[in-house]
Scaffold this motif. Structure first.
Motif, PDB file in Angstrom:
ATOM      1  N   VAL A 161       0.838  -1.201   0.000  1.00  0.00           N
ATOM      2  CA  VAL A 161       0.000   0.000   0.000  1.00  0.00           C
ATOM      3  C   VAL A 161       0.872   1.250   0.000  1.00  0.00           C
ATOM      4  CG1 VAL A 161      -1.721   1.297   1.318  1.00  0.00           C
ATOM      5  CG2 VAL A 161      -1.918  -1.179   1.128  1.00  0.00           C
ATOM      6  N   VAL A 162       1.908   1.257   0.828  1.00  0.00           N
ATOM      7  CA  VAL A 162       2.805   2.411   0.919  1.00  0.00           C
ATOM      8  C   VAL A 162       3.504   2.635  -0.425  1.00  0.00           C
ATOM      9  CG1 VAL A 162       4.922   3.287   2.008  1.00  0.00           C
ATOM     10  CG2 VAL A 162       3.137   2.231   3.397  1.00  0.00           C
ATOM     11  N   GLU A 163       3.998   1.560  -1.048  1.00  0.00           N
ATOM     12  CA  GLU A 163       4.650   1.689  -2.351  1.00  0.00           C
ATOM     13  C   GLU A 163       3.694   2.250  -3.393  1.00  0.00           C
ATOM     14  OE1 GLU A 163       8.033  -1.817  -2.395  1.00  0.00           O
ATOM     15  OE2 GLU A 163       5.973  -2.338  -2.912  1.00  0.00           O
ATOM     16  N   PHE A 164       2.475   1.764  -3.390  1.00  0.00           N
ATOM     17  CA  PHE A 164       1.483   2.207  -4.359  1.00  0.00           C
ATOM     18  C   PHE A 164       1.182   3.695  -4.180  1.00  0.00           C
ATOM     19  CE2 PHE A 164      -2.777   2.745  -6.087  1.00  0.00           C
ATOM     20  CZ  PHE A 164      -2.648   2.128  -7.324  1.00  0.00           C
ATOM     21  N   MET A 206       9.240  22.308 -15.827  1.00  0.00           N
ATOM     22  CA  MET A 206      10.299  23.178 -15.295  1.00  0.00           C
ATOM     23  C   MET A 206      11.664  22.477 -15.306  1.00  0.00           C
ATOM     24  SD  MET A 206       8.316  25.059 -12.161  1.00  0.00           S
ATOM     25  CE  MET A 206       7.924  23.551 -11.313  1.00  0.00           C
ATOM     26  N   ILE A 207      11.690  21.246 -14.823  1.00  0.00           N
ATOM     27  CA  ILE A 207      12.950  20.490 -14.753  1.00  0.00           C
ATOM     28  C   ILE A 207      12.678  19.112 -15.381  1.00  0.00           C
ATOM     29  CG2 ILE A 207      14.815  19.701 -13.253  1.00  0.00           C
ATOM     30  CD1 ILE A 207      13.676  21.569 -11.088  1.00  0.00           C
ATOM     31  N   PRO A 208      12.796  19.015 -16.699  1.00  0.00           N
ATOM     32  CA  PRO A 208      12.397  17.784 -17.407  1.00  0.00           C
ATOM     33  C   PRO A 208      13.075  16.508 -16.902  1.00  0.00           C
ATOM     34  CG  PRO A 208      12.887  19.541 -18.963  1.00  0.00           C
ATOM     35  CD  PRO A 208      13.266  20.039 -17.616  1.00  0.00           C
ATOM     36  N   LEU A 209      14.366  16.543 -16.694  1.00  0.00           N
ATOM     37  CA  LEU A 209      15.080  15.336 -16.278  1.00  0.00           C
ATOM     38  C   LEU A 209      14.607  14.856 -14.901  1.00  0.00           C
ATOM     39  CD1 LEU A 209      17.187  13.358 -17.233  1.00  0.00           C
ATOM     40  CD2 LEU A 209      18.936  14.749 -16.162  1.00  0.00           C
ATOM     41  N   GLN A 210      14.444  15.781 -13.985  1.00  0.00           N
ATOM     42  CA  GLN A 210      13.966  15.430 -12.650  1.00  0.00           C
ATOM     43  C   GLN A 210      12.530  14.903 -12.723  1.00  0.00           C
ATOM     44  OE1 GLN A 210      14.204  18.588  -9.770  1.00  0.00           O
ATOM     45  NE2 GLN A 210      12.873  17.531  -8.322  1.00  0.00           N
ATOM     46  N   GLY A 211      11.687  15.532 -13.499  1.00  0.00           N
ATOM     47  CA  GLY A 211      10.301  15.098 -13.655  1.00  0.00           C
ATOM     48  C   GLY A 211      10.215  13.689 -14.214  1.00  0.00           C
ATOM     49  N   ILE A 212      11.029  13.410 -15.222  1.00  0.00           N
ATOM     50  CA  ILE A 212      11.046  12.063 -15.830  1.00  0.00           C
ATOM     51  C   ILE A 212      11.533  11.036 -14.808  1.00  0.00           C
ATOM     52  CG2 ILE A 212      12.178  10.637 -17.581  1.00  0.00           C
ATOM     53  CD1 ILE A 212      12.091  13.143 -19.418  1.00  0.00           C
ATOM     54  N   ALA A 213      12.560  11.400 -14.045  1.00  0.00           N
ATOM     55  CA  ALA A 213      13.084  10.482 -13.025  1.00  0.00           C
ATOM     56  C   ALA A 213      12.010  10.158 -11.985  1.00  0.00           C
ATOM     57  CB  ALA A 213      14.312  11.074 -12.360  1.00  0.00           C
ATOM     58  N   LEU A 241      10.503   6.456 -11.312  1.00  0.00           N
ATOM     59  CA  LEU A 241      10.594   5.876  -9.972  1.00  0.00           C
ATOM     60  C   LEU A 241       9.196   5.594  -9.417  1.00  0.00           C
ATOM     61  CD1 LEU A 241      12.286   4.983  -7.557  1.00  0.00           C
ATOM     62  CD2 LEU A 241      12.266   7.355  -6.763  1.00  0.00           C
ATOM     63  N   GLY A 242       8.289   6.519  -9.621  1.00  0.00           N
ATOM     64  CA  GLY A 242       6.911   6.333  -9.169  1.00  0.00           C
ATOM     65  C   GLY A 242       6.254   5.135  -9.834  1.00  0.00           C
ATOM     66  N   ALA A 243       6.469   4.999 -11.151  1.00  0.00           N
ATOM     67  CA  ALA A 243       5.895   3.858 -11.882  1.00  0.00           C
ATOM     68  C   ALA A 243       6.456   2.544 -11.345  1.00  0.00           C
ATOM     69  CB  ALA A 243       6.168   3.991 -13.372  1.00  0.00           C
ATOM     70  N   PHE A 244       7.760   2.530 -11.051  1.00  0.00           N
ATOM     71  CA  PHE A 244       8.381   1.326 -10.490  1.00  0.00           C
ATOM     72  C   PHE A 244       7.743   0.964  -9.151  1.00  0.00           C
ATOM     73  CE2 PHE A 244      11.542  -0.451  -7.554  1.00  0.00           C
ATOM     74  CZ  PHE A 244      11.802  -1.656  -8.183  1.00  0.00           C
ATOM     75  N   LEU A 245       7.558   1.968  -8.288  1.00  0.00           N
ATOM     76  CA  LEU A 245       6.960   1.709  -6.976  1.00  0.00           C
ATOM     77  C   LEU A 245       5.507   1.241  -7.099  1.00  0.00           C
ATOM     78  CD1 LEU A 245       8.429   4.631  -4.852  1.00  0.00           C
ATOM     79  CD2 LEU A 245       8.992   2.202  -4.686  1.00  0.00           C
ATOM     80  N   VAL A 246       4.753   1.842  -8.000  1.00  0.00           N
ATOM     81  CA  VAL A 246       3.370   1.421  -8.201  1.00  0.00           C
ATOM     82  C   VAL A 246       3.328  -0.030  -8.675  1.00  0.00           C
ATOM     83  CG1 VAL A 246       1.340   1.754  -9.667  1.00  0.00           C
ATOM     84  CG2 VAL A 246       2.399   3.718  -8.570  1.00  0.00           C
ATOM     85  N   LEU A 247       4.165  -0.375  -9.639  1.00  0.00           N
ATOM     86  CA  LEU A 247       4.184  -1.750 -10.149  1.00  0.00           C
ATOM     87  C   LEU A 247       4.635  -2.749  -9.077  1.00  0.00           C
ATOM     88  CD1 LEU A 247       5.572  -1.162 -13.746  1.00  0.00           C
ATOM     89  CD2 LEU A 247       3.224  -1.740 -13.072  1.00  0.00           C
ATOM     90  N   THR A 248       5.614  -2.359  -8.268  1.00  0.00           N
ATOM     91  CA  THR A 248       6.063  -3.230  -7.176  1.00  0.00           C
ATOM     92  C   THR A 248       4.950  -3.434  -6.157  1.00  0.00           C
ATOM     93  OG1 THR A 248       8.326  -2.440  -7.463  1.00  0.00           O
ATOM     94  CG2 THR A 248       7.830  -3.557  -5.408  1.00  0.00           C
ATOM     95  N   GLY A 249       4.230  -2.362  -5.838  1.00  0.00           N
ATOM     96  CA  GLY A 249       3.092  -2.464  -4.917  1.00  0.00           C
ATOM     97  C   GLY A 249       2.012  -3.379  -5.457  1.00  0.00           C
ATOM     98  N   ILE A 250       1.730  -3.264  -6.750  1.00  0.00           N
ATOM     99  CA  ILE A 250       0.719  -4.125  -7.382  1.00  0.00           C
ATOM    100  C   ILE A 250       1.177  -5.578  -7.358  1.00  0.00           C
ATOM    101  CG2 ILE A 250      -0.374  -4.699  -9.592  1.00  0.00           C
ATOM    102  CD1 ILE A 250      -0.476  -1.649 -10.142  1.00  0.00           C
ATOM    103  N   GLN A 251       2.471  -5.818  -7.638  1.00  0.00           N
ATOM    104  CA  GLN A 251       2.995  -7.192  -7.623  1.00  0.00           C
ATOM    105  C   GLN A 251       2.837  -7.810  -6.229  1.00  0.00           C
ATOM    106  OE1 GLN A 251       7.258  -7.730  -7.830  1.00  0.00           O
ATOM    107  NE2 GLN A 251       7.047  -9.749  -8.765  1.00  0.00           N
ATOM    108  N   TRP A 252       3.183  -7.053  -5.172  1.00  0.00           N
ATOM    109  CA  TRP A 252       3.019  -7.554  -3.803  1.00  0.00           C
ATOM    110  C   TRP A 252       1.562  -7.851  -3.518  1.00  0.00           C
ATOM    111  CZ3 TRP A 252       5.474  -9.752   0.014  1.00  0.00           C
ATOM    112  CH2 TRP A 252       6.858  -9.591   0.136  1.00  0.00           C
ATOM    113  N   ARG A 253       0.671  -6.946  -3.944  1.00  0.00           N
ATOM    114  CA  ARG A 253      -0.763  -7.108  -3.690  1.00  0.00           C
ATOM    115  C   ARG A 253      -1.279  -8.398  -4.335  1.00  0.00           C
ATOM    116  NH1 ARG A 253      -3.188  -5.066   0.415  1.00  0.00           N
ATOM    117  NH2 ARG A 253      -5.087  -3.961   0.014  1.00  0.00           N
ATOM    118  N   LEU A 254      -0.881  -8.650  -5.584  1.00  0.00           N
ATOM    119  CA  LEU A 254      -1.298  -9.870  -6.280  1.00  0.00           C
ATOM    120  C   LEU A 254      -0.708 -11.116  -5.614  1.00  0.00           C
ATOM    121  CD1 LEU A 254      -1.049  -8.722 -10.003  1.00  0.00           C
ATOM    122  CD2 LEU A 254      -3.132  -9.150  -8.676  1.00  0.00           C
TER     123      LEU A 254
END
Length: 171
Positions: A12-15, A31-38, A42-55
């Protein structure tokens, strides 16, 4: 009272944290493209990891329900009950064991089943199906612990301790 499983809170926390990073990254991308993309990555990775744990947790609960009614621990029985292949069930169980979710369990490759530590001595490579044993098979029953509500496999007409909270349970 439902037992709290390893990774349940983390998923849940990761998601949530991942979602916040994605939102933050999207707002700062102009404003800061590289930071925004990073942040978005990172957010997408955490969401996917949270979903994997949930499943994984959802599958674990389903598998344990099936196993509580099948003392043989047959992977085929779990596969039939979940409409998945035995290979998928085996891979999921190995991942659950690796991540510490299915503690005290081992996959018996030769017998195509899953065993709890109290059902086997030695490591997974030495697991032999109980049919090959010269000893009479012990009838196991599923017992719900009155202390924590966890389902345990106990030899019929015997007393054991709950694998989760240590309370005495009667088979």
């Amino acid at each position: 009272m439902e037992q709290k499983l390893k990774g349940q809170t983390a998923s849940v926390v990761e998601f949530i944290f991942g979602g916040l990073l994605i939102l933050g990254g999207l707002t700062s991308i102009a404003m800061i493209p590289l930071q925004g993309i990073a942040y978005v990555l990172l957010g997408a990775f955490l969401v996917l990891t949270g979903i994997q744990w949930r499943l994984l947790i959802k599958n674990y609960k389903t598998y344990m329900t099936v196993l509580s009614n099948d003392p043989t621990g047959s992977l085929t029985t779990i596969a039939q009950a979940t409409n998945a292949s035995a290979t998928t069930v085996k891979d999921n169980l190995k991942l659950m064991i690796k991540k510490g979710l299915a503690q005290g369990m081992v996959v018996d490759e030769q017998g195509n089943r899953v065993l709890r530590n109290n059902d086997v001595s030695g490591n997974a490579a030495n697991v032999v199906p109980s049919a090959a044993s010269s000893e009479a098979p012990v009838e196991m029953v599923a017992v719900v612990c009155s202390g924590c509500g966890a389902t345990n496999q106990v030899a019929k007409n015997s007393t054991a301790n709950c694998e989760h909270c240590g309370a005495a349970i009667q088979g």
